[in-house]
Design a protein around this motif. Structure first.
Motif, PDB file in Angstrom:
ATOM      1  N   VAL A  51      47.067  72.865  58.165  1.00 19.25           N
ATOM      2  CA  VAL A  51      46.064  73.195  57.120  1.00 19.25           C
ATOM      3  C   VAL A  51      47.107  73.734  56.014  1.00 19.25           C
ATOM      4  O   VAL A  51      47.914  74.610  56.124  1.00 19.25           O
ATOM      5  N   THR A  53      46.670  75.751  52.340  1.00 19.97           N
ATOM      6  CA  THR A  53      45.697  76.582  51.293  1.00 19.97           C
ATOM      7  C   THR A  53      46.504  76.574  50.058  1.00 19.97           C
ATOM      8  O   THR A  53      47.333  76.703  49.825  1.00 19.97           O
ATOM      9  N   ASP A  99      36.812  72.678  48.549  1.00 18.06           N
ATOM     10  CA  ASP A  99      37.070  73.808  47.775  1.00 18.06           C
ATOM     11  C   ASP A  99      35.851  74.844  48.056  1.00 18.06           C
ATOM     12  O   ASP A  99      34.606  74.559  47.739  1.00 18.06           O
ATOM     13  N   THR A 103      39.215  79.193  47.158  1.00 13.92           N
ATOM     14  CA  THR A 103      40.406  78.651  47.949  1.00 13.92           C
ATOM     15  C   THR A 103      40.214  77.022  47.791  1.00 13.92           C
ATOM     16  O   THR A 103      38.998  76.562  48.410  1.00 13.92           O
ATOM     17  N   THR A 104      41.184  76.143  47.887  1.00 12.89           N
ATOM     18  CA  THR A 104      41.055  74.961  48.128  1.00 12.89           C
ATOM     19  C   THR A 104      41.801  74.598  49.538  1.00 12.89           C
ATOM     20  O   THR A 104      42.843  75.013  49.617  1.00 12.89           O
ATOM     21  N   TRP A 105      41.088  74.168  50.554  1.00 12.40           N
ATOM     22  CA  TRP A 105      41.498  73.996  51.949  1.00 12.40           C
ATOM     23  C   TRP A 105      42.049  72.426  51.930  1.00 12.40           C
ATOM     24  O   TRP A 105      41.450  71.638  51.381  1.00 12.40           O
ATOM     25  N   ARG A 134      49.538  77.255  56.546  1.00 14.23           N
ATOM     26  CA  ARG A 134      48.794  78.179  57.472  1.00 14.23           C
ATOM     27  C   ARG A 134      48.780  78.011  58.963  1.00 14.23           C
ATOM     28  O   ARG A 134      48.166  77.425  59.493  1.00 14.23           O
ATOM     29  N   ALA A 154      36.327  77.066  56.424  1.00 15.69           N
ATOM     30  CA  ALA A 154      35.776  75.642  55.702  1.00 15.69           C
ATOM     31  C   ALA A 154      35.664  74.674  56.578  1.00 15.69           C
ATOM     32  O   ALA A 154      36.074  74.627  57.600  1.00 15.69           O
ATOM     33  N   TRP A 156      35.348  70.586  56.192  1.00 18.93           N
ATOM     34  CA  TRP A 156      35.491  69.101  55.455  1.00 18.93           C
ATOM     35  C   TRP A 156      34.453  68.148  56.109  1.00 18.93           C
ATOM     36  O   TRP A 156      34.660  67.837  57.293  1.00 18.93           O
ATOM     37  N   VAL A 187      37.823  74.253  59.584  1.00 17.52           N
ATOM     38  CA  VAL A 187      39.130  75.196  59.649  1.00 17.52           C
ATOM     39  C   VAL A 187      38.825  76.390  60.416  1.00 17.52           C
ATOM     40  O   VAL A 187      37.617  77.040  59.930  1.00 17.52           O
TER      41      VAL A 187
END
Length: 363
Positions: A51, A53, A99, A103-105, A134, A154, A156, A187
């Motif tokens: 991941v 970030t 996002d 934060t954009t993951w 991360r 998060a 996706w 995540v």
């Protein structure tokens, strides 16, 4: 990654020689694990994912400017996918992203994570973006409902195989084998990951290994950077324009090649799905030669043993290989016959007029 808490689950096998990257490979019954995973009863700890970030007010507009996807106006919680291309349009990296407004993951293949982070850091210049790899986070996959029960930071949801805004689908089968695929990746922090492992060790939560997750991906014709980005792959060759490329957005590295190949020509290779002969035969390794007669015409990228379809694979072959050509694939000690299913047609491109064909079941 250190010691994986899933090592305490009975039957857990970790074998880097089987699949690239760290992680739980299987628990002794990969076919059963597939069925449980597809049905939403099991979760898959994806140790081969990492991941990244991104924070800061410029993060989405910056990604929009340097990658293949239009994400500047990405809605909070909406999943997308992007590619990083080299100047000649070859795929270097792929990232799943979501996002949350702050934060954009980015979920990426662990084997690509550090090089992607390095490239993004070099491209940041003076923009208001902060990046981090991360190590304190993990990724768990499964159906949307299955991962919804996790304490996720998060989630996706895979858009594949639906054609995103600005994208283009080359596969001309109806239904697409991935049409009913329900796949999401959550995540979670280390505490949540350890709690999930403890529940699995106690028999309270079914889990599946990477072999199961990969088999479901291969059956859906879903490309992945660790496999289908072989150093010279164009996104067109893997039907990646569906979810990872916006054909009408502004300039980015590799965009000229993307536009020329799609608008004026055809990709030099094409991804095919292979149904491999012999349910008990040894599976070919990624990179195994694909032949027509004595001529080498391509190479395997991904391979799996599916719980319904049997041994299957994805492979790149030359564009000029006829869709009905009899193929063989090299395995230890010989070859196996392979029936090909067309993912990317030989005349793929904006000018092609390919009728949609029913997909024929092998059974």
């Amino acid at each position: 990654m250190g010691s994986d808490p899933f090592a305490a689950v009975p039957g857990a096998v970790f074998d880097g020689a089987v699949l690239s990257g760290a992680g739980l490979v299987h628990l002794g019954e990969p076919l059963r694990e597939q069925r449980e995973l597809a049905a939403g009863r099991a979760l898959a700890p994806l140790g081969d994912r990492a991941v990244l970030t991104l924070t800061g007010p410029d993060r989405l507009s910056w990604l929009d400017a340097i990658t293949s996807q239009a994400v500047a106006a990405l809605a909070s919680g909406q999943g997308s996918e992007l590619l990083v291309l080299d100047p000649q349009g070859h795929v270097e990296h792929a990232a799943s992203l979501v996002d949350d407004g702050l934060t954009t993951w980015l979920i990426v293949d662990r084997s690509h994570a550090e090089t992607l982070l390095s490239w993004l850091t070099r491209m940041r210049f003076r923009l208001r973006v902060e990046l981090a790899l991360r190590d304190d986070l993990r990724v768990v996959g499964g159906t949307s409902d299955a991962v919804a029960a996790l304490p996720a930071l998060a989630v996706w949801r895979d858009p594949w195989p639906h054609v995103a805004a600005g994208g283009w689908g080359y596969a001309a089968v109806d239904p697409h084998p991935g049409a009913e695929r329900d796949w999401a990746e959550a995540v979670i922090d280390l505490a949540g990951y350890e709690s999930l492992a403890a529940a699995a060790a106690a028999g309270a939560q079914p889990v599946a290994g990477l072999l199961a997750a990969e088999a479901l991906r291969v059956a859906a014709w879903r490309p992945r950077a660790a496999r289908e980005a072989d150093g010279r792959a164009l996104p067109h060759e893997a039907d990646w324009l569906r979810t990872a490329v916006h054909l009408d957005k502004g300039c980015y590295r590799g965009q000229e090649t993307v536009a020329k190949v799609h608008n004026l020509g055809h990709p030099p290779r094409r991804l095919v799905a292979l149904q491999l002969d012999g349910s008990d035969a040894e599976l070919p390794a990624p990179g195994a030669e694909v032949r027509v007669g004595d001529d080498v015409v391509g190479a395997v990228t991904s391979v799996a043993r599916h719980h319904e379809e049997g041994p299957i694979a994805l492979a790149y072959v030359k564009r000029t290989v006829p869709p009905d050509a009899a193929l063989t694939v090299a395995v230890a000690g010989g070859t196996v016959a392979a029936a090909q299913e067309t993912i990317v047609p030989p005349d793929a491109g904006r000018t092609a007029n390919v009728p949609r064909l029913p997909r024929l079941s092998r059974r």
